[in-house]
Motif scaffolding. Sequence first.
Motif, short mmCIF file in Angstrom:
data_model
loop_
_atom_site.label_atom_id
_atom_site.label_comp_id
_atom_site.label_asym_id
_atom_site.label_seq_id
_atom_site.Cartn_x
_atom_site.Cartn_y
_atom_site.Cartn_z
N ARG A 257 0.72 -1.16 -0.07
CA ARG A 257 -0.08 0.00 -0.01
C ARG A 257 0.78 1.35 0.02
O ARG A 257 2.03 1.10 0.24
N GLN A 258 0.29 2.32 -0.28
CA GLN A 258 0.92 3.45 -0.78
C GLN A 258 1.92 4.03 0.54
O GLN A 258 3.06 4.31 0.32
N GLY A 259 1.39 4.02 1.81
CA GLY A 259 2.08 4.55 2.84
C GLY A 259 3.48 3.60 2.91
O GLY A 259 4.49 4.23 3.57
N ILE A 260 3.50 2.15 2.86
CA ILE A 260 4.64 1.57 3.03
C ILE A 260 5.52 1.61 1.81
O ILE A 260 6.62 1.79 2.23
N LYS A 261 4.98 1.93 0.76
CA LYS A 261 5.90 2.17 -0.42
C LYS A 261 6.61 3.50 -0.33
O LYS A 261 7.78 3.75 -0.25
N ASP A 262 6.02 4.52 0.42
CA ASP A 262 6.54 5.69 0.71
C ASP A 262 7.43 5.91 1.79
O ASP A 262 8.43 6.36 1.75
N HIS A 263 7.27 5.04 2.97
CA HIS A 263 8.28 4.86 3.96
C HIS A 263 9.49 4.42 3.60
O HIS A 263 10.58 5.06 3.83
N PHE A 264 9.41 3.39 2.69
CA PHE A 264 10.72 2.80 2.20
C PHE A 264 11.57 3.39 0.95
O PHE A 264 12.72 3.65 0.77
N GLU A 265 10.61 4.40 0.27
CA GLU A 265 11.25 5.17 -0.81
C GLU A 265 11.97 6.33 0.00
O GLU A 265 12.89 7.06 -0.66
N LYS A 266 11.43 6.73 1.17
CA LYS A 266 12.02 7.81 1.82
C LYS A 266 13.16 7.52 2.92
O LYS A 266 13.68 8.42 3.33
N ALA A 267 13.24 6.12 3.09
CA ALA A 267 14.30 5.86 4.04
C ALA A 267 15.62 6.00 3.50
O ALA A 267 16.02 5.79 2.45
#
Length: 267
Positions: A257-267
């Motif tokens: 889901r988008q929130g998890i995707k965003d988390h790892f892209e920003k990590a």
Amino acid sequence: EGVYLYDSTGKQYMDMTSQAVCTNMGYTLDESVKQAVMKQMSELPYAYPGLGMVEIRARLCSLLAEITPGDINGFLFPLGGSEANEGAIRIARQYTGKVKIMSAMRSYHGGTTGPLAATGDFRTRFAGEQPGFVKIFNPHALRFSTGASDEEAAQQALKMLEEQMICEGPETIAAVLLETIVGANGVFLHPSGYLEGVRALCDKYKILLILDEVMCGFWRTGPLFAFQHFRGVVPDILTSAKGLTSSILPLGMIGLRQGIKDHFEKA
């Protein structure tokens, strides 16, 4: 040929299980599929994903994001179902900072260490001692009744699950991992209201929901994914494989889901 197999004497058999629930396109491949595979083999047979993005992977990600329900927009492509569930477990633990994975007693999630530890049937013994995996009851019990109706069975199973979540400590549970439809352990359909209730409990206690659709994904049950049969249910992490390529090539899928995707892209 088609959905049929033939033995050495020429006797015809309809393959009712699609081999290991995977040959979704049958045995007579469309010519366009063969040509597409050969075209890719000729143009670029392999590209390490850590090195860069290639067109065919980007197009597959874009297509899956378009047709997959909800905001499941991030996709990873391991080599099969076991690797997909292994990745899902690791992603859930990294994202939440928690360790425990709750999974059903009647389940099978794959042959690598994590999914095998999450598995509920006899095969889990081959994983050895693996900390952080907790088994929960299925709504379908073998030696006692959870209720005379779907509604009773769902409510009783959900009460047991919530009690177990509280006892384990929601702050220690990364995810609940379930097969949307129990496959190798009986082809059990969850009673009406059960998956909806699991989704609600996961939301209540800030626990991720991982749905394993290695077997039942890609139109095996009618819609693209089996979770679409259950109103309001969208997993946080979705895994599939088999039907993605009809097993003519080794490929799995992890959807985020988008929130998890965003988390790892920003990590």
